[in-house]
Design a protein around this motif. Sequence first.
Motif, mmCIF file in Angstrom:
data_model
loop_
_atom_site.group_PDB
_atom_site.id
_atom_site.type_symbol
_atom_site.label_atom_id
_atom_site.label_comp_id
_atom_site.label_asym_id
_atom_site.label_seq_id
_atom_site.Cartn_x
_atom_site.Cartn_y
_atom_site.Cartn_z
ATOM 1 N N GLY A 231 0.804 -1.215 0.000
ATOM 2 C CA GLY A 231 0.000 0.000 0.000
ATOM 3 C C GLY A 231 0.840 1.270 0.000
ATOM 4 O O GLY A 231 0.456 2.270 0.590
ATOM 5 N N GLY A 232 1.995 1.210 -0.646
ATOM 6 C CA GLY A 232 2.869 2.377 -0.712
ATOM 7 C C GLY A 232 3.758 2.305 -1.937
ATOM 8 O O GLY A 232 3.772 1.312 -2.664
ATOM 9 N N PRO B 4 1.802 6.506 1.851
ATOM 10 C CA PRO B 4 1.110 7.744 1.452
ATOM 11 C C PRO B 4 0.696 8.584 2.659
ATOM 12 O O PRO B 4 0.471 8.068 3.746
ATOM 13 N N ALA B 5 0.591 9.883 2.448
ATOM 14 C CA ALA B 5 0.273 10.826 3.526
ATOM 15 C C ALA B 5 -1.040 10.485 4.231
ATOM 16 O O ALA B 5 -1.139 10.598 5.447
ATOM 17 N N GLU B 6 -2.043 10.044 3.476
ATOM 18 C CA GLU B 6 -3.334 9.746 4.117
ATOM 19 C C GLU B 6 -3.238 8.551 5.060
ATOM 20 O O GLU B 6 -3.887 8.519 6.092
ATOM 21 N N ARG B 7 -2.412 7.556 4.726
ATOM 22 C CA ARG B 7 -2.215 6.411 5.625
ATOM 23 C C ARG B 7 -1.408 6.808 6.850
ATOM 24 O O ARG B 7 -1.625 6.292 7.932
ATOM 25 N N ARG B 8 -0.443 7.749 6.680
ATOM 26 C CA ARG B 8 0.323 8.236 7.828
ATOM 27 C C ARG B 8 -0.583 8.996 8.771
ATOM 28 O O ARG B 8 -0.469 8.874 9.991
ATOM 29 N N ALA B 9 -1.508 9.773 8.246
ATOM 30 C CA ALA B 9 -2.426 10.545 9.086
ATOM 31 C C ALA B 9 -3.302 9.611 9.910
ATOM 32 O O ALA B 9 -3.580 9.885 11.070
ATOM 33 N N GLU B 10 -3.709 8.484 9.338
ATOM 34 C CA GLU B 10 -4.501 7.503 10.073
ATOM 35 C C GLU B 10 -3.717 6.926 11.226
ATOM 36 O O GLU B 10 -4.245 6.681 12.305
ATOM 37 N N ALA B 11 -2.426 6.671 11.021
ATOM 38 C CA ALA B 11 -1.582 6.090 12.057
ATOM 39 C C ALA B 11 -1.385 7.044 13.226
ATOM 40 O O ALA B 11 -1.190 6.627 14.363
ATOM 41 N N TRP B 12 -1.445 8.373 12.969
ATOM 42 C CA TRP B 12 -1.246 9.355 14.026
ATOM 43 C C TRP B 12 -2.476 9.531 14.890
ATOM 44 O O TRP B 12 -2.430 10.128 15.956
ATOM 45 N N ARG B 13 -3.628 9.054 14.428
ATOM 46 C CA ARG B 13 -4.871 9.233 15.213
ATOM 47 C C ARG B 13 -4.970 8.242 16.312
ATOM 48 O O ARG B 13 -4.435 7.258 16.443
#
Length: 181
Positions: free
Chosen positions: A145-146, A172-181
């Motif tokens: 997925g990257g 991808p940035a959107e998957r990184r944002a999910e990990a930070w939540r």
Amino acid sequence: MDLAAIITLAYGLYYRRHHRRDLLFAYVALNTGIFAVVSLMLVQRVDLAVGFGLFGVLAIIRLRSSEITQQEIAYYFVAIALGLVNGIAASWPLTALFLDVVLLAVMYVADHPRLLGRTHQQLVTLDVVHTDPALLRADLESRLGGRVLQCVVSQVDYVRDVTVVDVRYEVPAERRAEAWR
């Protein structure tokens, strides 16, 4: 001061980011042992050869008990450095404090997830053998997925139809944002 420094390194930085309890204990034990030996050497005024012997013993310690990353070896090194700094600079507390803060700050920044959190490394075993590098890259990108930055085939087994690949990829940035939540 050494106890505060190693607790900050082991519990505050390492364990909160990497969650390996076994290495957390190893860092604290190694640091405490180094600090105790260096402190004793300074009090007893032992020969320089004993100091070199100590480092010889440390050099032969093999970290084979479990697989550890280069990142975790860096934590080992800093745990050793903190023990040495605090043991040697005990008579200069401000110097020891300054060096502790520098070492901990460098580790905090260098290992911060936001600094290099978008790139990952993984050893992947595929249930297929790709002879075309473009197909291999596309398969890896689909599975991970990257975007694949680099892939090195380390093993191919045509009998079992298996490929082992060391992959560096970007999330991808959107998957990184999910990990930070």
